[in-house]
Design a protein around this motif. Structure first.
Motif, PDB file in Angstrom:
ATOM      1  N   ASP A  59      -0.470 -13.207 -28.758  1.00 17.58           N
ATOM      2  CA  ASP A  59      -0.040 -11.990 -28.064  1.00 17.58           C
ATOM      3  C   ASP A  59       0.536 -10.969 -29.045  1.00 17.58           C
ATOM      4  OD1 ASP A  59      -0.813 -12.965 -25.623  1.00 17.58           O
ATOM      5  OD2 ASP A  59       1.171 -13.710 -25.073  1.00 17.58           O
ATOM      6  N   ALA A  60       1.319 -11.440 -30.022  1.00 18.38           N
ATOM      7  CA  ALA A  60       1.909 -10.519 -30.986  1.00 18.38           C
ATOM      8  C   ALA A  60       0.829  -9.835 -31.821  1.00 18.38           C
ATOM      9  CB  ALA A  60       2.886 -11.264 -31.888  1.00 18.38           C
ATOM     10  N   LEU A  61      -0.171 -10.598 -32.251  1.00 21.97           N
ATOM     11  CA  LEU A  61      -1.250 -10.007 -33.043  1.00 21.97           C
ATOM     12  C   LEU A  61      -2.028  -8.987 -32.226  1.00 21.97           C
ATOM     13  CD1 LEU A  61      -2.573 -13.215 -34.875  1.00 21.97           C
ATOM     14  CD2 LEU A  61      -1.129 -11.405 -35.831  1.00 21.97           C
ATOM     15  N   ARG A  62      -2.334  -9.318 -30.977  1.00 17.72           N
ATOM     16  CA  ARG A  62      -3.068  -8.382 -30.117  1.00 17.72           C
ATOM     17  C   ARG A  62      -2.260  -7.102 -29.889  1.00 17.72           C
ATOM     18  NH1 ARG A  62      -7.535 -10.404 -27.475  1.00 17.72           N
ATOM     19  NH2 ARG A  62      -7.778 -12.688 -27.429  1.00 17.72           N
ATOM     20  N   ASP A  63      -0.965  -7.253 -29.659  1.00 13.64           N
ATOM     21  CA  ASP A  63      -0.127  -6.085 -29.387  1.00 13.64           C
ATOM     22  C   ASP A  63      -0.139  -5.109 -30.554  1.00 13.64           C
ATOM     23  OD1 ASP A  63       0.484  -7.077 -26.921  1.00 13.64           O
ATOM     24  OD2 ASP A  63       2.536  -7.686 -27.417  1.00 13.64           O
ATOM     25  N   TRP A  75      -5.615  -9.754 -41.999  1.00 12.57           N
ATOM     26  CA  TRP A  75      -4.931 -10.966 -41.569  1.00 12.57           C
ATOM     27  C   TRP A  75      -5.203 -12.076 -42.580  1.00 12.57           C
ATOM     28  CZ3 TRP A  75      -6.434 -10.904 -35.659  1.00 12.57           C
ATOM     29  CH2 TRP A  75      -5.651  -9.924 -35.021  1.00 12.57           C
ATOM     30  N   LEU A  76      -4.131 -12.671 -43.087  1.00 14.39           N
ATOM     31  CA  LEU A  76      -4.208 -13.675 -44.134  1.00 14.39           C
ATOM     32  C   LEU A  76      -3.926 -15.043 -43.525  1.00 14.39           C
ATOM     33  CD1 LEU A  76      -2.112 -11.674 -46.765  1.00 14.39           C
ATOM     34  CD2 LEU A  76      -4.614 -11.710 -46.504  1.00 14.39           C
ATOM     35  N   VAL A  77      -4.922 -15.901 -43.506  1.00 20.99           N
ATOM     36  CA  VAL A  77      -4.837 -17.196 -42.848  1.00 20.99           C
ATOM     37  C   VAL A  77      -5.049 -18.295 -43.880  1.00 20.99           C
ATOM     38  CG1 VAL A  77      -5.744 -18.631 -40.981  1.00 20.99           C
ATOM     39  CG2 VAL A  77      -5.790 -16.144 -40.765  1.00 20.99           C
ATOM     40  N   ASP A  78      -4.239 -19.345 -43.823  1.00 18.83           N
ATOM     41  CA  ASP A  78      -4.384 -20.457 -44.758  1.00 18.83           C
ATOM     42  C   ASP A  78      -5.611 -21.294 -44.418  1.00 18.83           C
ATOM     43  OD1 ASP A  78      -2.084 -19.706 -46.047  1.00 18.83           O
ATOM     44  OD2 ASP A  78      -0.800 -21.092 -44.932  1.00 18.83           O
ATOM     45  N   GLU A  79      -6.307 -21.761 -45.446  1.00 19.44           N
ATOM     46  CA  GLU A  79      -7.490 -22.586 -45.206  1.00 19.44           C
ATOM     47  C   GLU A  79      -7.140 -23.949 -44.628  1.00 19.44           C
ATOM     48  OE1 GLU A  79      -8.262 -24.628 -49.586  1.00 19.44           O
ATOM     49  OE2 GLU A  79      -9.317 -22.777 -49.087  1.00 19.44           O
ATOM     50  N   ASP A  80      -5.884 -24.398 -44.804  1.00 15.47           N
ATOM     51  CA  ASP A  80      -5.451 -25.666 -44.222  1.00 15.47           C
ATOM     52  C   ASP A  80      -4.682 -25.462 -42.914  1.00 15.47           C
ATOM     53  OD1 ASP A  80      -3.189 -24.523 -45.264  1.00 15.47           O
ATOM     54  OD2 ASP A  80      -2.565 -26.254 -46.460  1.00 15.47           O
ATOM     55  N   ASP A  81      -4.921 -24.335 -42.240  1.00 16.53           N
ATOM     56  CA  ASP A  81      -4.278 -24.038 -40.959  1.00 16.53           C
ATOM     57  C   ASP A  81      -5.362 -23.731 -39.928  1.00 16.53           C
ATOM     58  OD1 ASP A  81      -2.670 -23.275 -38.864  1.00 16.53           O
ATOM     59  OD2 ASP A  81      -1.502 -21.805 -39.992  1.00 16.53           O
ATOM     60  N   VAL A  87      -6.885 -19.046 -33.562  1.00 19.66           N
ATOM     61  CA  VAL A  87      -6.229 -17.917 -32.896  1.00 19.66           C
ATOM     62  C   VAL A  87      -6.911 -16.603 -33.252  1.00 19.66           C
ATOM     63  CG1 VAL A  87      -4.112 -16.552 -32.819  1.00 19.66           C
ATOM     64  CG2 VAL A  87      -3.980 -19.034 -32.627  1.00 19.66           C
ATOM     65  N   VAL A  88      -7.134 -16.365 -34.535  1.00 23.93           N
ATOM     66  CA  VAL A  88      -7.747 -15.091 -34.933  1.00 23.93           C
ATOM     67  C   VAL A  88      -9.201 -15.035 -34.476  1.00 23.93           C
ATOM     68  CG1 VAL A  88      -6.159 -14.823 -36.874  1.00 23.93           C
ATOM     69  CG2 VAL A  88      -8.361 -15.927 -37.246  1.00 23.93           C
ATOM     70  N   ALA A  89      -9.875 -16.189 -34.379  1.00 23.75           N
ATOM     71  CA  ALA A  89     -11.248 -16.193 -33.887  1.00 23.75           C
ATOM     72  C   ALA A  89     -11.294 -15.818 -32.408  1.00 23.75           C
ATOM     73  CB  ALA A  89     -11.886 -17.563 -34.115  1.00 23.75           C
ATOM     74  N   PRO A  95     -12.078  -3.248 -34.618  1.00 20.12           N
ATOM     75  CA  PRO A  95     -12.287  -2.168 -35.588  1.00 20.12           C
ATOM     76  C   PRO A  95     -11.280  -2.241 -36.726  1.00 20.12           C
ATOM     77  CG  PRO A  95     -12.353  -1.331 -33.340  1.00 20.12           C
ATOM     78  CD  PRO A  95     -11.890  -2.743 -33.251  1.00 20.12           C
ATOM     79  N   ARG A  96     -11.780  -2.131 -37.941  1.00 19.18           N
ATOM     80  CA  ARG A  96     -10.962  -2.076 -39.148  1.00 19.18           C
ATOM     81  C   ARG A  96     -10.084  -3.324 -39.320  1.00 19.18           C
ATOM     82  NH1 ARG A  96      -8.095   3.190 -40.745  1.00 19.18           N
ATOM     83  NH2 ARG A  96      -8.984   2.566 -42.764  1.00 19.18           N
ATOM     84  N   LEU A  97     -10.589  -4.464 -38.905  1.00 18.03           N
ATOM     85  CA  LEU A  97      -9.876  -5.728 -39.072  1.00 18.03           C
ATOM     86  C   LEU A  97     -10.641  -6.634 -40.022  1.00 18.03           C
ATOM     87  CD1 LEU A  97      -7.822  -7.996 -38.410  1.00 18.03           C
ATOM     88  CD2 LEU A  97      -9.238  -8.518 -36.400  1.00 18.03           C
ATOM     89  N   THR A  98      -9.939  -7.160 -41.023  1.00 19.44           N
ATOM     90  CA  THR A  98     -10.503  -8.129 -41.960  1.00 19.44           C
ATOM     91  C   THR A  98      -9.653  -9.387 -41.927  1.00 19.44           C
ATOM     92  OG1 THR A  98     -11.284  -6.361 -43.423  1.00 19.44           O
ATOM     93  CG2 THR A  98     -11.122  -8.578 -44.363  1.00 19.44           C
ATOM     94  N   VAL A  99     -10.300 -10.555 -41.876  1.00 21.87           N
ATOM     95  CA  VAL A  99      -9.605 -11.841 -41.931  1.00 21.87           C
ATOM     96  C   VAL A  99      -9.931 -12.498 -43.266  1.00 21.87           C
ATOM     97  CG1 VAL A  99      -9.313 -14.110 -40.893  1.00 21.87           C
ATOM     98  CG2 VAL A  99      -9.678 -12.108 -39.430  1.00 21.87           C
ATOM     99  N   GLN A 100      -8.889 -12.834 -44.016  1.00 20.57           N
ATOM    100  CA  GLN A 100      -9.080 -13.511 -45.294  1.00 20.57           C
ATOM    101  C   GLN A 100      -8.505 -14.924 -45.202  1.00 20.57           C
ATOM    102  OE1 GLN A 100      -7.406 -11.181 -48.490  1.00 20.57           O
ATOM    103  NE2 GLN A 100      -8.657  -9.385 -48.052  1.00 20.57           N
ATOM    104  N   VAL A 101      -9.301 -15.914 -45.586  1.00 21.48           N
ATOM    105  CA  VAL A 101      -8.853 -17.304 -45.608  1.00 21.48           C
ATOM    106  C   VAL A 101      -8.360 -17.618 -47.015  1.00 21.48           C
ATOM    107  CG1 VAL A 101      -9.496 -19.707 -45.235  1.00 21.48           C
ATOM    108  CG2 VAL A 101     -10.478 -17.907 -43.790  1.00 21.48           C
ATOM    109  N   CYS A 102      -7.097 -18.066 -47.107  1.00 20.41           N
ATOM    110  CA  CYS A 102      -6.433 -18.187 -48.401  1.00 20.41           C
ATOM    111  C   CYS A 102      -6.224 -19.645 -48.790  1.00 20.41           C
ATOM    112  CB  CYS A 102      -5.070 -17.491 -48.356  1.00 20.41           C
ATOM    113  SG  CYS A 102      -5.133 -15.774 -47.756  1.00 20.41           S
TER     114      CYS A 102
END
Length: 382
Positions: A59-63, A75-81, A87-89, A95-102
């Motif tokens: 909900d916080a991310l959507r808001d 959005w920076l997401v850990d590869e072991d999470d 959630v991000v999927a 628009p203008r959203l990038t997800v990086q797996v770290c």
């Protein structure tokens, strides 16, 4: 005894009134909360390191996607999470959203800062980097205040406030922050920043070497503030709130969270000159002890007037300040009182216990730039 109790009551209320007046004066001088121009928000890159564990994460991310429409999100997401990845999927492309797996950060490296450096590398020099925690909601007008702060200073930082939680332990955390944030951040010249929400021009951050020079610092907010101030830069403390949600399910997670914050406060004090340590101690450390003295002294002398005066005056001052700063009072009388009375215990705990639990990680902390992971399993403390 009764004379000293009366003096303690007067001292408590005078100190509270003085801090409230100073906070309101600073708020009037702060950048106003305004709707940012479309071209200005288009240059903002909202970078959010994400960890699972909080039921309100999605909900916080959507808001924020809705509130800050027009900005670019990373959005920076850990590869072991895997839960954070799910959630991000579920939120899906935007628009203008990038997800990086770290990948995991090496031992001795701050995991949040390790994720932020690659995100900074992908930014353009004319953009503004906005670091926003994943449990934090930033109103669009508060972003306008942050951008206004960058017209005055090298870095602009927000003012935290909490939305109501679902447990008494979450409410205690809320009252600690809501009753202290404005009185702590606003009256004094900034010596640190609110790490939950801050903004800086990409070019200015790169001129400091980005996050690379501070990767071995455990407290990212203190490290960033030190880098800015140490280079001759300035910090603008805005008076426009961002709203935070937290899940604290029981006494153990509550104690762990408060312990971590108090340990970080001890690390902050270590970096300050004696005059600043004295000022911080007087302004923020004396209050709970005076309150204890009034309560115990009144009980022993069987005089209720000092207690009534202190509790009534305290409530009026806090509610008035919060109404002016946050737009509504956040004060919950009983929980607010408890949260203040237990502060000395939390501060002592942070001074003597050097092992902290931070979400899914446990660290042994020797200093801000000397910490190591401890493989101790246990429930998430958020």
């Amino acid at each position: 005894m009764s004379r000293w109790v009366r003096r303690a009551a007067v001292g408590y209320l005078a100190l509270q009134a003085g801090k409230s007046a100073a906070a309101l004066h600073a708020a009037r001088q702060a950048p106003p909360a305004v709707e940012p121009a479309a071209d200005a928000i288009a240059r903002v890159v909202v970078v959010q390191p994400i960890l699972s564990g909080d039921p309100g994460l999605e909900d916080a991310l959507r808001d924020n996607l809705l509130s800050l429409a027009g900005a670019r999100f990373v959005w920076l997401v850990d590869e072991d999470d895997p839960e954070a990845q799910r959630v991000v999927a579920r939120i899906g492309p935007a628009p203008r959203l990038t997800v990086q797996v770290c990948p995991p950060a090496p031992d001795g490296i701050n995991p949040k800062l390790a994720k932020l450096q690659p995100a900074l590398d992908d930014c353009a020099d004319d953009e503004v980097l906005l670091i926003l925690d994943d449990d934090t909601r930033l109103p669009r007008t508060s972003l306008g205040a942050l951008l206004g702060g960058l017209d005055r200073a090298t870095l602009a930082t927000g003012l935290p406030a909490y939305l109501p939680g679902g447990t008494v332990w979450a409410r205690l955390v809320e009252q600690f922050v809501d009753n202290n944030a404005a009185l702590t951040y606003l009256p004094m010249a900034p010596v640190t920043i609110n790490g939950m929400c801050w903004a800086m021009r990409v070019a200015d951050l790169r001129a400091l070497g980005g996050f690379t020079p501070i990767l071995r610092n455990l407290t990212d907010d203190l490290a960033v503030a030190g880098a800015v101030l140490g280079s001759g830069g300035t910090i603008c403390q805005t008076a426009s709130p961002q709203w935070i949600t937290t899940t604290v399910d029981g006494p153990a997670p509550y104690v762990r969270l408060m312990h971590r914050w108090m340990l970080f406060a001890n690390l902050l004090l270590r970096r300050q000159p004696p005059a600043m340590v004295g000022a911080i101690s007087v302004l923020h450390g004396v209050h709970p002890n005076l309150l204890w003295f009034v309560l115990v002294g009144s009980a022993r002398s069987r005089r209720v007037l000092p207690v009534v005066a202190v509790l009534g005056g305290r409530a009026l001052l806090l509610r008035g300040l919060q109404r002016r700063i946050y737009g509504r009072p956040l004060h919950a009388p009983a929980l607010s009182l408890v949260s203040e009375l237990v502060q000395p215990a939390h501060l002592g705990h942070g001074a003597v216990q050097r092992t902290i639990r931070w979400r899914t990680r446990t660290y042994r902390v020797r200093s801000d730039d000397d910490f190591s992971p401890v493989p101790v399993p246990g429930p998430d403390d958020r």
